[in-house]
Enzyme design. Structure first.
Site, PDB file in Angstrom:
ATOM      1  N   TYR A   1       0.828  -1.205   0.000  1.00 11.35           N
ATOM      2  CA  TYR A   1       0.000   0.000   0.000  1.00 11.35           C
ATOM      3  C   TYR A   1       0.860   1.251   0.000  1.00 11.35           C
ATOM      4  O   TYR A   1       2.074   1.174   0.192  1.00 11.35           O
ATOM      5  CB  TYR A   1      -0.943   0.001   1.210  1.00 11.35           C
ATOM      6  CG  TYR A   1      -0.286   0.361   2.532  1.00 11.35           C
ATOM      7  CD1 TYR A   1       0.557  -0.537   3.185  1.00 11.35           C
ATOM      8  CD2 TYR A   1      -0.482   1.612   3.108  1.00 11.35           C
ATOM      9  CE1 TYR A   1       1.157  -0.192   4.389  1.00 11.35           C
ATOM     10  CE2 TYR A   1       0.118   1.963   4.314  1.00 11.35           C
ATOM     11  CZ  TYR A   1       0.945   1.052   4.947  1.00 11.35           C
ATOM     12  OH  TYR A   1       1.548   1.388   6.127  1.00 11.35           O
TER      13      TYR A   1
ATOM     14  N   LYS B   1       6.500  -1.871   1.971  1.00  6.52           N
ATOM     15  CA  LYS B   1       5.298  -1.257   2.557  1.00  6.52           C
ATOM     16  C   LYS B   1       4.133  -2.229   2.404  1.00  6.52           C
ATOM     17  O   LYS B   1       3.226  -2.039   1.589  1.00  6.52           O
ATOM     18  CB  LYS B   1       5.013   0.110   1.915  1.00  6.52           C
ATOM     19  CG  LYS B   1       4.120   0.984   2.799  1.00  6.52           C
ATOM     20  CD  LYS B   1       4.272   2.450   2.476  1.00  6.52           C
ATOM     21  CE  LYS B   1       3.305   3.340   3.233  1.00  6.52           C
ATOM     22  NZ  LYS B   1       3.391   3.260   4.692  1.00  6.52           N
TER      23      LYS B   1
ATOM     24  N   GLU C   1      12.405   2.645  14.050  1.00 10.35           N
ATOM     25  CA  GLU C   1      11.526   3.718  13.568  1.00 10.35           C
ATOM     26  C   GLU C   1      10.264   3.698  14.426  1.00 10.35           C
ATOM     27  O   GLU C   1      10.190   2.975  15.424  1.00 10.35           O
ATOM     28  CB  GLU C   1      11.195   3.524  12.085  1.00 10.35           C
ATOM     29  CG  GLU C   1      10.485   2.217  11.793  1.00 10.35           C
ATOM     30  CD  GLU C   1      10.123   2.022  10.320  1.00 10.35           C
ATOM     31  OE1 GLU C   1      10.020   3.010   9.571  1.00 10.35           O
ATOM     32  OE2 GLU C   1       9.936   0.849   9.936  1.00 10.35           O
TER      33      GLU C   1
ATOM     34  N   LEU D   1      11.162   1.473   6.977  1.00  6.28           N
ATOM     35  CA  LEU D   1      10.571   1.911   5.717  1.00  6.28           C
ATOM     36  C   LEU D   1      11.283   3.192   5.268  1.00  6.28           C
ATOM     37  O   LEU D   1      11.525   4.086   6.079  1.00  6.28           O
ATOM     38  CB  LEU D   1       9.077   2.197   5.916  1.00  6.28           C
ATOM     39  CG  LEU D   1       8.364   2.581   4.623  1.00  6.28           C
ATOM     40  CD1 LEU D   1       8.148   1.348   3.746  1.00  6.28           C
ATOM     41  CD2 LEU D   1       7.037   3.261   4.902  1.00  6.28           C
TER      42      LEU D   1
END
Ligand code: PDD
Length: 286
Positions: free
Chosen positions: A33, A147, A180, A205
């Site tokens: 996505y 992702k 992250e 990411l």
């Protein structure tokens, strides 16, 4: 809420936009996505998002569900039909529907959905709102560079933040390194005034906001380091913040029980937010 959603070739009223129960996205999270901002009716960093989408698709050995140019058209059409001036687009592609079986099906048509929704344009003050983050073990898989719609760990870890009255969880690997956030990239400013964000690898990411900010600050002559930093370093930092398409640049003034700096959004955080908001404002004119 979106009014119109694109599903596999059709623009449908949002309430009627459904995929099949055997869609592999639904059963196996076998899909990818993107969340893309819309500012002044224009798609922000469209090519960078589509490049990342392309990479995610190819890591899953998925074909593009439509030509790249056609996807650009669909996104514009969905913005138009939902009258979005400020907000975001969500797009998702999966391996399509097939009788449930783990290996790739011999034949399936990829599914594509595209939605868009409006959001209030954030003021500088609202964007600068102070936030706390909590640390949580990074329990995700080892391909966080993709992702993928497989977001269960992110969901659980974000819920932990919400329950702790925090805006985000910063994820900590086995070595005590901050990877992250659950839906954002993490940054700190050390006592030596070093601006640091983790280097890219399969643990995080490659945020498009992160990429845009690195470009903006390079143009402004601000130096930065892309390297790992530990939770301990983050707690001793002068400033901490996190970035994403939806959060923009959010100051983290508390990590767990530790107040960062003087407990206020720091000067570099403010500067970077200003650069980024100016950049968004200039996209597509006012
Ligand atoms: N999330 N890291 C993770 C794990 C993310 O899910 C995101 C974005 C980011 C920041 O990426 P970008 O700057 O391209 O938004 C980093 C989106 C917003 C989401 O899942 O809603």
């Amino acid at each position: 809420m979106p009014k119109v959603t694109y599903v596999n070739g059709r623009y449908l009223p949002h309430g009627q936009a459904v995929v099949h129960v055997e869609d592999r996205g639904f059963q196996f999270a076998d899909g990818v996505y993107e969340v893309i901002a819309v500012a002044n009716g224009t798609i922000v960093d469209e090519e960078a998002h589509l490049d990342r989408f392309d990479r995610s698709l190819s890591e899953l050995r998925l074909d593009w569900p439509v030509y790249r140019r056609a996807l650009g058209f669909i996104m514009r059409e969905i913005i138009r039909r939902n009258t979005v001036r400020h907000g975001s687009i969500y797009l998702q592609a999966t391996r399509g529907s097939a009788p449930r079986n783990h290996p790739f099906p011999d034949f399936s048509l990829p599914s594509l959905i595209v939605t868009a929704k409006s959001a209030k344009k954030l003021s500088y003050e609202a964007a600068l709102e102070k936030n706390s983050v909590i640390s949580q073990p990074d329990i995700r898989w080892r391909r966080c560079d993709i992702k993928s719609v497989s977001l269960l760990p992110n969901v659980l870890l974000k819920q932990a933040a919400v329950e702790a009255d925090a805006a985000e969880s910063w994820l900590i690997d086995d070595r005590g390194i901050v990877t992250e956030g659950t839906a954002s990239n993490a940054w700190i400013v050390t006592d030596q005034d070093e601006l640091i964000t983790r280097h890219l690898d399969s643990s995080i990411l490659a945020g498009i906001t992160r990429q845009a900010i690195l470009k903006l600050i390079s143009q402004e002559g601000i130096s930065f380091l892309e390297r790992e930093f530990t939770l301990e370093e983050a707690k001793q930092a002068k400033e901490a913040f996190f970035t994403s398409t939806t959060a923009l640049v959010k100051p983290a003034v508390k990590i767990d029980e530790v107040i960062i700096g003087d407990g206020q959004p720091g000067p570099l955080t403010r500067k970077i937010l200003t650069y980024y908001m100016d950049y968004m404002d200039n996209i597509g004119g006012q």
